[in-house]
Design a protein around this motif. Structure first.
Motif, PDB file in Angstrom:
ATOM      1  N   PRO A  18       0.837  -1.201   0.000  1.00  0.00           N
ATOM      2  CA  PRO A  18       0.000   0.000   0.000  1.00  0.00           C
ATOM      3  C   PRO A  18       0.877   1.258   0.000  1.00  0.00           C
ATOM      4  O   PRO A  18       2.041   1.213   0.401  1.00  0.00           O
ATOM      5  CB  PRO A  18      -0.795  -0.115   1.300  1.00  0.00           C
ATOM      6  N   HIS A  19       0.304   2.360  -0.451  1.00  0.00           N
ATOM      7  CA  HIS A  19       1.057   3.603  -0.570  1.00  0.00           C
ATOM      8  C   HIS A  19       1.646   3.994   0.791  1.00  0.00           C
ATOM      9  O   HIS A  19       0.993   3.879   1.821  1.00  0.00           O
ATOM     10  CB  HIS A  19       0.151   4.715  -1.098  1.00  0.00           C
ATOM     11  N   VAL A  22       0.353   6.369   4.099  1.00  0.00           N
ATOM     12  CA  VAL A  22      -0.371   5.978   5.312  1.00  0.00           C
ATOM     13  C   VAL A  22       0.542   6.003   6.535  1.00  0.00           C
ATOM     14  O   VAL A  22       0.054   5.962   7.663  1.00  0.00           O
ATOM     15  CB  VAL A  22      -1.024   4.588   5.167  1.00  0.00           C
ATOM     16  N   TRP A  72       1.316  -2.118   7.858  1.00  0.00           N
ATOM     17  CA  TRP A  72       1.724  -1.745   6.502  1.00  0.00           C
ATOM     18  C   TRP A  72       2.745  -2.742   5.949  1.00  0.00           C
ATOM     19  O   TRP A  72       2.667  -3.125   4.791  1.00  0.00           O
ATOM     20  CB  TRP A  72       2.302  -0.327   6.517  1.00  0.00           C
ATOM     21  N   LYS A 110     -10.844   5.548  -6.632  1.00  0.00           N
ATOM     22  CA  LYS A 110      -9.956   6.549  -6.036  1.00  0.00           C
ATOM     23  C   LYS A 110     -10.779   7.593  -5.298  1.00  0.00           C
ATOM     24  O   LYS A 110     -11.813   8.024  -5.788  1.00  0.00           O
ATOM     25  CB  LYS A 110      -9.156   7.275  -7.110  1.00  0.00           C
ATOM     26  N   ASN A 111     -10.275   8.019  -4.147  1.00  0.00           N
ATOM     27  CA  ASN A 111     -10.853   9.194  -3.511  1.00  0.00           C
ATOM     28  C   ASN A 111      -9.953  10.382  -3.847  1.00  0.00           C
ATOM     29  O   ASN A 111      -8.969  10.244  -4.581  1.00  0.00           O
ATOM     30  CB  ASN A 111     -11.034   8.989  -2.003  1.00  0.00           C
ATOM     31  N   GLN A 114      -6.243   9.952  -2.763  1.00  0.00           N
ATOM     32  CA  GLN A 114      -5.581   8.951  -3.597  1.00  0.00           C
ATOM     33  C   GLN A 114      -5.308   9.507  -4.994  1.00  0.00           C
ATOM     34  O   GLN A 114      -4.265   9.233  -5.581  1.00  0.00           O
ATOM     35  CB  GLN A 114      -6.429   7.682  -3.688  1.00  0.00           C
ATOM     36  N   SER A 119      -2.595   7.101  -6.505  1.00  0.00           N
ATOM     37  CA  SER A 119      -2.806   5.747  -5.998  1.00  0.00           C
ATOM     38  C   SER A 119      -4.296   5.446  -6.068  1.00  0.00           C
ATOM     39  O   SER A 119      -5.078   6.279  -6.508  1.00  0.00           O
ATOM     40  CB  SER A 119      -2.286   5.623  -4.559  1.00  0.00           C
ATOM     41  N   GLY A 120      -4.681   4.262  -5.638  1.00  0.00           N
ATOM     42  CA  GLY A 120      -6.090   3.899  -5.647  1.00  0.00           C
ATOM     43  C   GLY A 120      -6.287   2.463  -5.229  1.00  0.00           C
ATOM     44  O   GLY A 120      -5.333   1.709  -5.061  1.00  0.00           O
ATOM     45  N   ASP A 121      -7.540   2.095  -5.072  1.00  0.00           N
ATOM     46  CA  ASP A 121      -7.906   0.726  -4.736  1.00  0.00           C
ATOM     47  C   ASP A 121      -8.230  -0.011  -6.032  1.00  0.00           C
ATOM     48  O   ASP A 121      -9.032   0.467  -6.832  1.00  0.00           O
ATOM     49  CB  ASP A 121      -9.124   0.689  -3.821  1.00  0.00           C
ATOM     50  N   TRP A 135      -5.618  -2.703  -1.660  1.00  0.00           N
ATOM     51  CA  TRP A 135      -5.880  -1.426  -1.016  1.00  0.00           C
ATOM     52  C   TRP A 135      -4.768  -0.425  -1.297  1.00  0.00           C
ATOM     53  O   TRP A 135      -3.593  -0.713  -1.089  1.00  0.00           O
ATOM     54  CB  TRP A 135      -6.038  -1.594   0.498  1.00  0.00           C
ATOM     55  N   ASP A 136      -5.148   0.757  -1.740  1.00  0.00           N
ATOM     56  CA  ASP A 136      -4.290   1.932  -1.840  1.00  0.00           C
ATOM     57  C   ASP A 136      -2.960   1.641  -2.543  1.00  0.00           C
ATOM     58  O   ASP A 136      -1.885   1.913  -2.023  1.00  0.00           O
ATOM     59  CB  ASP A 136      -4.043   2.506  -0.438  1.00  0.00           C
TER      60      ASP A 136
END
Length: 182
Positions: A18-19, A22, A72, A110-111, A114, A119-121, A135-136
């Motif tokens: 994940p990115h 976080v 993570w 993506k939100n 993100q 980044s994104g799911d 995730w992310d």
């Protein structure tokens, strides 16, 4: 039994986590807790009060920094030329594998945060109850296009192999040549 030679070797295309964004808030909390412990540590006359400050600082470091970092570190996504491997957990490990040759649907969600970090799911719908979610993931659009390409190449190679097996594998069948009855 496969008679058309050795299969192509499987190679790793990408190793992802994940990115790392976080980890920003846990790292900020680590700096804040260390600053507060440095400021308040040794200010009290009673030794036990100083030990309480040190113990509280250690507990907050474990809770606010160490646990998120371990979570993570426990998530890893490995994309190979033949499959996708999702690993989760440090002490209780879960490993899921998804072959590209099985085919699946991909969606990137993506939100706003993100999108700012590219980044994104990545949601992978395999036809089961719940989709598999990466995730992310950093560069989620690139991951989606890479998975599309790998899935397409694997589906084509499986189709070619099956077609080859069907055409070559039936040596004992009868051929009806020109001796037809009219």
């Amino acid at each position: 039994m496969n008679t058309d030679g050795p299969q192509p070797t499987e190679y790793v295309v990408a190793r992802l986590r994940p990115h790392a964004r976080v980890l920003f808030l846990p790292s900020l909390a680590l700096v804040g807790v260390c600053a507060a412990a440095g400021y308040f540590g040794g200010r009290f006359e009673a030794a036990w009060q100083n030990y309480v400050v040190l113990g509280a600082a250690l507990a907050l470091i474990v809770l606010l920094w160490l646990i998120p970092v371990l979570i993570w570190l426990g998530k890893r996504y490995v994309v190979t030329s033949r499959r996708l491997v999702v690993r989760k957990g440090l002490f209780l490990r879960t490993r899921q594998e998804l072959l590209h040759s099985r085919g699946y649907d991909l969606t990137v969600r993506k939100n706003s945060i993100q999108s700012a970090f590219r980044s994104g799911d990545v949601l992978i719908n395999t036809g089961l109850d719940r989709p598999l979610v990466l995730w992310d993931v950093p560069t989620a659009d690139l991951v989606q296009s890479t998975l599309h390409d790998l899935m397409e190449s694997n589906l084509n190679s499986v189709a070619q192999r099956r077609q080859h097996e069907q055409s070559v594998g039936h040596a004992d069948t009868t051929s009806w040549g020109d001796d037809r009855v009219v």
